[in-house]
Scaffold this motif. Structure first.
Motif, PDB file in Angstrom:
ATOM      1  N   ALA A  39       0.674  -1.252  -0.044  1.00 44.91           N
ATOM      2  CA  ALA A  39      -0.018  -0.118   0.080  1.00 44.91           C
ATOM      3  C   ALA A  39       0.915   1.292  -0.160  1.00 44.91           C
ATOM      4  O   ALA A  39       1.828   1.244   0.570  1.00 44.91           O
ATOM      5  CB  ALA A  39      -1.019   0.034   1.366  1.00 44.91           C
ATOM      6  N   PRO A  44      -4.264   3.826   3.402  1.00 44.51           N
ATOM      7  CA  PRO A  44      -4.115   2.351   2.822  1.00 44.51           C
ATOM      8  C   PRO A  44      -3.358   1.678   3.775  1.00 44.51           C
ATOM      9  O   PRO A  44      -3.735   0.367   3.829  1.00 44.51           O
ATOM     10  CB  PRO A  44      -3.539   2.639   1.521  1.00 44.51           C
ATOM     11  CG  PRO A  44      -3.978   4.057   1.187  1.00 44.51           C
ATOM     12  CD  PRO A  44      -3.827   4.652   2.204  1.00 44.51           C
ATOM     13  N   GLN A  90     -12.202   0.552   0.923  1.00 44.67           N
ATOM     14  CA  GLN A  90     -13.033   0.782  -0.311  1.00 44.67           C
ATOM     15  C   GLN A  90     -13.035  -0.673  -0.880  1.00 44.67           C
ATOM     16  O   GLN A  90     -12.036  -1.376  -0.877  1.00 44.67           O
ATOM     17  CB  GLN A  90     -12.193   1.870  -1.187  1.00 44.67           C
ATOM     18  CG  GLN A  90     -12.317   3.038  -0.532  1.00 44.67           C
ATOM     19  CD  GLN A  90     -11.705   4.125  -1.398  1.00 44.67           C
ATOM     20  OE1 GLN A  90     -11.240   3.640  -2.260  1.00 44.67           O
ATOM     21  NE2 GLN A  90     -11.618   5.621  -1.100  1.00 44.67           N
ATOM     22  N   LYS A  92     -12.662  -1.186  -4.142  1.00 47.21           N
ATOM     23  CA  LYS A  92     -11.817  -1.643  -5.078  1.00 47.21           C
ATOM     24  C   LYS A  92     -10.296  -1.968  -4.718  1.00 47.21           C
ATOM     25  O   LYS A  92      -9.582  -2.629  -5.453  1.00 47.21           O
ATOM     26  CB  LYS A  92     -11.793  -0.363  -5.988  1.00 47.21           C
ATOM     27  CG  LYS A  92     -11.045   0.986  -5.204  1.00 47.21           C
ATOM     28  CD  LYS A  92     -11.348   2.016  -6.254  1.00 47.21           C
ATOM     29  CE  LYS A  92     -10.582   3.269  -5.651  1.00 47.21           C
ATOM     30  NZ  LYS A  92     -10.462   4.473  -6.542  1.00 47.21           N
ATOM     31  N   THR A  93     -10.079  -1.637  -3.271  1.00 42.26           N
ATOM     32  CA  THR A  93      -8.852  -2.129  -2.889  1.00 42.26           C
ATOM     33  C   THR A  93      -8.792  -3.155  -2.028  1.00 42.26           C
ATOM     34  O   THR A  93      -8.016  -3.795  -1.675  1.00 42.26           O
ATOM     35  CB  THR A  93      -7.992  -0.900  -2.154  1.00 42.26           C
ATOM     36  OG1 THR A  93      -9.011  -0.303  -1.046  1.00 42.26           O
ATOM     37  CG2 THR A  93      -7.831   0.292  -3.048  1.00 42.26           C
ATOM     38  N   ARG A  96      -8.142  -6.586  -3.310  1.00 44.59           N
ATOM     39  CA  ARG A  96      -6.415  -6.698  -3.606  1.00 44.59           C
ATOM     40  C   ARG A  96      -5.782  -6.936  -2.355  1.00 44.59           C
ATOM     41  O   ARG A  96      -4.763  -7.319  -2.180  1.00 44.59           O
ATOM     42  CB  ARG A  96      -5.971  -5.499  -4.244  1.00 44.59           C
ATOM     43  CG  ARG A  96      -4.518  -5.396  -4.568  1.00 44.59           C
ATOM     44  CD  ARG A  96      -4.248  -4.203  -5.557  1.00 44.59           C
ATOM     45  NE  ARG A  96      -4.573  -2.921  -4.842  1.00 44.59           N
ATOM     46  CZ  ARG A  96      -3.364  -2.396  -4.195  1.00 44.59           C
ATOM     47  NH1 ARG A  96      -2.373  -2.890  -3.815  1.00 44.59           N
ATOM     48  NH2 ARG A  96      -3.878  -1.066  -3.627  1.00 44.59           N
ATOM     49  N   HIS A  97      -6.039  -6.080  -1.258  1.00 44.41           N
ATOM     50  CA  HIS A  97      -5.542  -6.046   0.271  1.00 44.41           C
ATOM     51  C   HIS A  97      -5.669  -7.644   0.724  1.00 44.41           C
ATOM     52  O   HIS A  97      -4.793  -8.247   1.238  1.00 44.41           O
ATOM     53  CB  HIS A  97      -6.039  -5.162   0.989  1.00 44.41           C
ATOM     54  CG  HIS A  97      -5.610  -3.998   0.846  1.00 44.41           C
ATOM     55  ND1 HIS A  97      -5.926  -2.922   1.558  1.00 44.41           N
ATOM     56  CD2 HIS A  97      -4.678  -3.193  -0.205  1.00 44.41           C
ATOM     57  CE1 HIS A  97      -5.183  -1.508   0.976  1.00 44.41           C
ATOM     58  NE2 HIS A  97      -4.516  -1.885   0.017  1.00 44.41           N
TER      59      HIS A  97
END
Length: 988
Positions: A39, A44, A90, A92-93, A96-97
């Motif tokens: 991040a 983030p 969020q 959208k992240t 991925r996280h």
């Protein structure tokens, strides 16, 4: 749906402590580096690390709104970020996280493979388990082991229920296929009633054993005959059904009425009934053997009383014979001439009744001059004869040792049951009888002539003795089964020996094990001998008897008394049910209560019902009185229903465990004790006489049973048993520590004289438990030398025997097999210790445990007489458990303190309910005391650590046992009409 709180499914704590935040949620440098690689930016990075630490704690990704603020704040402080920086999850992240975290932790998402692993684990566990919570826990453990992400709890719950239903369906239909139409018809008839038969035969299965009288033993025999003939081939029908499943289905059936069982489908209905019949057979056999042992004991007791009565009746004859002998001696002394003396003696004898009469008196007195009451037993045995023969025909008896002489002697008796002759010639092997019985059974020496009546009593007496010691076993029994079948085989034990011995510091070979013990005993004896001149606590007098100086009582200081008085004055008044409610709010102990199915309770206000039920039974009020105390807000039926259907002894233990774990987090109890030591002691509770467990206790007086408590050095009760009065309490002393699953895990155990014996010392040592009892007559116990020629300048008079090291080395494998079986949960220590009594002459395990126990006890006694601090610690700990006995009984005020239940399971629950109430009050007292101490500190009140150490949570002056009674004078009763006072009398 199963309650998530009863499972191990990971969840956030509502209010994590500072220590938990530091230990669990602190960010390591490696994790910080990982976050900054994935991040960019403070928000983030914080969001990623919150997800990472949450996943590490839970094994799955929680909903962002479920993450406690305290966790986020702690992680933010680890990163030295300002308070205005908030995590932002969020969508959208977020994906991925999550993917990066799984890769970093090497965890696989939950999918088809994980589903297969979880299903297989649950299916295997469901063969022996039935509670959905247990099955879910198995799946969780397996998924974590294989490094899979945990699914939602509802997913695991549905899976566990589907698999359990499938497994049980298979079991039900397997049994259904084995049943004939005739057997199905019989099972259906169990549930039927009629005008002539108000209760179904199903209720007969639930009948409880009564007191061990002869008539009740006959009733039990009739019951066993009916049970065994009702379904002839029950073993075939339940073949391959795990015993744990049978017990569960039986417990479920026992809690239901006949009308409720009728509502089940035929496969499940027949399974429940068959399991109920099977368990009823097992418990009936156990109860019959128990009654047999107690009837034999009663026969012997009456024989001893008869001997004392005869001695009392012969006392005048004895005194008369002594007076005649005195006169004879005087006459002989006066007359020098033998002829004159003989004439005078003869005149005296004739004057006192003559030779024949006096000779008869001499024979009468000499017959009962010793302690042999065996010839008197027939008078009390003959009324039992038919029932005892019937009993040994109904049960299958076998020997657990190579010596089968008693079994063969019993077979000989049964073959000659109907012979009426008084004496018979036989070469029967009676090597198992002692000298006193041998003199009673045989007519003269070396004649081979046996007295039939005495032989019968002798063999039945030895049967009772060897049932207790485990030298004989009964097929189909649970309490009197062959204990060897419960042990792991040596093949199973062998791979575990090295690790277990390494864990406890034992050598892993018999030779080295014995060498270590010998060195331990030798070194201890030499050290005590060397320090004897400077000891000043023990003195060995000229007779070789040790004398210990009395401990000086330590009185509380004036400051500690003043502090206690100040705290007591400030304690808020509380009633018991409010205390239970408060502690439930803090610990959620009621989460363990619920239906046997493991589902969430469908009761309205379930938590309130559980608290009320615990209050009613814990204070011995019973359902009716509890309902009245609650102003009929809950009916007696509902209280009784909750107790029978939703609460078991095991669930109460789990509830107490929650209270213990939360109690262990307070700092105040840690000043009283660190939890590494505990003490065990028993206290009598009164029972009605019409049940099998109730016995008259000489030490306590009256009929009842023993509540055997294990109390930690920080005052909280860890575990309790309810045991018969006649049993040696030490049998159960180790069970309490092994069954205690709380965070408080003592490794040192104190007790009184009843809490020790050589086998108990041995088993404690092998389990890594330091047994340190307060023994009343310790100086009467033997001290054992490490070897024959060992001599000590100062303490040599203490020793009277030598350890048989060869015996220990020979049976080392047997000792390890037992202890590893206990650690594996295959057998309880009490099961073995019941067998390892002083009467276990044939049992090789008893001999090995006794010899090891002699070593351990000798070392303990040497330390006891030489270490004043050890004696003070033992005294302090045993005083705590004795104080707890009185404290817990203070809350058992209903029903005059008498346990009115005759069901052993319900009796056990009463004691555990009482522990739950007592521990809840201790918990509340510690909370209140802690708050008051903080107030005193803020007010500038000075007290020391020593003052706090002298405090105790056993405070009751502020507790209102009987709740609130409100007087309302505005509530005017109806008037008493004039003339009504005598109206009833005038109508008679």
């Amino acid at each position: 749906m199963a309650s998530i709180e009863r499972t191990a499914y990971p969840r956030f704590k509502r209010n994590p402590t500072v220590k938990e935040l530091r230990d669990i949620y602190s960010v390591t440098p490696g994790e910080n580096q990982f976050a900054h690689r994935v991040a960019r930016g403070s928000v983030p990075v914080l969001s990623l690390l919150v997800l990472l630490k949450s996943f590490q704690r839970l094994g799955y990704f929680p909903r962002p709104k479920d993450i406690p603020v305290a966790v986020i704040n702690h992680i933010r402080s680890c990163l030295n970020l300002p308070l205005e920086i908030e995590p932002n999850f969020q969508s959208k992240t977020l994906y991925r996280h999550q993917k990066a975290i799984r890769e970093y932790l090497n965890v696989t998402p939950y999918g088809k493979e994980a589903l297969h692993i979880a299903t297989s684990a649950i299916y295997k566990a469901a063969q022996v388990m039935d509670n959905p919570a247990d099955l879910i826990n198995v799946a969780i453990a397996e998924l974590i082991k294989e490094q899979y992400e945990l699914p939602a709890f509802s997913t695991l719950d549905r899976l566990a229920r589907r698999v359990r239903t499938l497994v049980n369906y298979q079991l039900f239909h397997t049994v259904l296929a084995r049943l004939s139409n005739e057997e199905k018809h019989k099972l259906d008839e169990l549930l039927e009633t009629s005008d002539q038969k108000r209760k179904s035969d199903y209720h007969y299965l639930k009948d409880l054993p009564k007191s061990p009288s002869l008539s009740h033993m006959k009733d039990l025999q009739t019951r066993l005959s009916w049970l065994t003939s009702f379904i002839v081939d029950l073993q075939r029908l339940l073949e391959d059904i795990p015993n744990s499943k049978i017990k569960h289905f039986s417990s479920e059936a026992k809690a239901l009425d006949a009308s409720e069982i009728k509502d089940f489908s035929p496969p499940k209905r027949y399974m429940l009934l068959l399991c109920m019949i099977h368990r009823s057979q097992v418990t009936t056999i156990d109860n019959l053997v128990e009654m047999f042992i107690k009837r034999i004991r009663t026969i012997h007791k009456k024989g001893k009383e008869e001997l004392e009565l005869i001695r009392e009746q012969h006392r005048s004859k004895t005194e008369n014979l002594i007076s005649i002998l005195t006169e004879v001696l005087e006459a002989t002394n006066i007359h020098d001439d033998d002829a004159s003396a003989g004439k005078k003696v003869k005149e005296l004898i004739m004057a006192k009744g003559g030779i024949d009469a006096l000779k008869s008196d001499c024979e009468s007195v000499s017959t009962y001059n010793g302690n042999n009451y065996f010839p008197l037993l027939w008078k009390f045995y003959k009324s039992h004869r038919k029932s005892l023969y019937r009993l040994v025909k109904m049960i299958e008896i076998d020997s657990t040792t190579q010596d089968r002489s008693l079994v063969l002697a019993l077979q000989f008796l049964q073959d000659h049951e109907n012979r009426k002759i008084e004496y018979f010639q036989s070469d029967l092997d009676l090597s198992f009888v002692n000298e006193q019985w041998r003199n009673t059974v045989y007519v003269g020496k070396d004649t081979g002539l046996i007295h039939r009546k005495h032989l019968e009593i002798c063999i039945f007496s030895y049967l009772a003795s060897e049932f207790k010691t485990g030298d004989l076993c009964v097929k189909g029994s649970e309490n009197y089964a062959d204990y060897r079948d419960q042990l792991l085989s040596w093949k199973e034990c062998e791979p575990m020996v090295i690790d277990y011995c390494e864990e406890l510091g034992f050598p892993s070979s018999s030779t080295d094990f014995v060498h270590q013990l010998k060195h331990w005993l030798t070194e201890t004896a030499e050290t005590v001998n060397l320090n004897y001149p400077d000891n000043g606590q023990v003195l060995i007098n000229e007779a070789g008897e040790p004398v210990l100086k009395r401990l000086v009582r330590r009185d509380s200081s004036s400051s500690s008394k003043e502090l206690e008085s100040t705290i007591v004055q400030r304690l808020p008044e509380r009633n018991i049910i409010d205390v239970l409610g408060n502690v439930e709010h803090w610990t959620r102990w009621t989460r363990h209560f619920g239906p046997l199915s493991g589902s969430d309770p469908k009761l309205e206000q379930a938590t309130e019902r559980y608290v009320i039920t615990s209050f009613g039974y814990g204070c011995n009020l019973g359902p009716a009185q509890t309902s009245k105390h609650m102003k009929n807000a809950v009916t007696p039926h509902m209280i009784s229903f909750v107790n029978r259907r939703h609460i078991s002894a095991q669930k109460i233990d789990q509830a107490i465990r929650d209270i213990l774990n939360h109690y262990n987090q307070f700092s105040l109890p840690k000043l009283w004790g660190d939890g590494t030591t505990a003490a065990a002691d028993g206290t009598k509770y009164d029972l009605y006489e019409e049940n099998l467990i109730s016995e008259y206790h000489i030490r306590y007086g009256g009929y009842g049973g023993i509540a055997y408590h294990h109390v930690s050095d920080n005052y909280i009760a860890l575990f309790s048993h309810f045991i018969p009065c006649g049993v040696w309490e030490a049998v159960y002393i180790i069970d309490g520590l092994l069954k205690n699953q709380s965070d408080i895990q003592p490794d040192t155990l104190h007790a009184d004289t009843q809490g020790q014996s050589t086998p108990v010392f041995a088993l404690s040592y092998l389990l890594g438990i330091n047994l340190m009892p307060r023994i009343r007559n310790w100086k009467d116990l033997k001290f054992f030398r490490p070897y024959k020629n060992a001599r000590y300048k100062h303490i040599d008079p203490l020793f009277s025997d030598v350890i048989d090291w060869d015996l220990l080395e020979t049976h080392w494998q047997d000792l390890m097999q037992v202890v590893l079986s206990i650690k594996a949960g295959k057998v309880l220590p009490s099961t073995l210790l019941r067998k390892l009594s002083n009467e276990s002459k044939k049992n090789r395990l008893y001999q090995a445990f006794r010899e090891l126990g002699r070593v351990v006890r000798t070392v303990f006694l040497l330390r006891y007489i030489s270490d004043i601090k050890l004696r003070e610690q033992i005294t302090a700990s045993t005083n705590k458990v004795e104080a707890y006995n009185g404290f817990s009984k203070w809350f058992f005020f209903g029903g005059d303190g008498v346990i009115s239940e005759n069901d052993p399971e319900e009796q056990e629950k009463r004691i555990k309910y009482n522990d739950l109430v007592a521990n809840a009050v201790i918990f509340q007292n510690v909370v209140d005391m802690t708050m008051i101490l903080w107030e005193l500190i803020n007010e500038g009140y000075n007290f020391s650590r020593e003052d706090l150490v002298m405090l105790s949570p056993y405070l009751t002056r502020h507790i209102k046992r009987f709740g609130e009674y409100v007087l309302d004078l505005e509530n005017v009763p109806p008037p008493i009409e004039e003339g009504h006072r005598l109206e009833i009398i005038s109508t008679l």
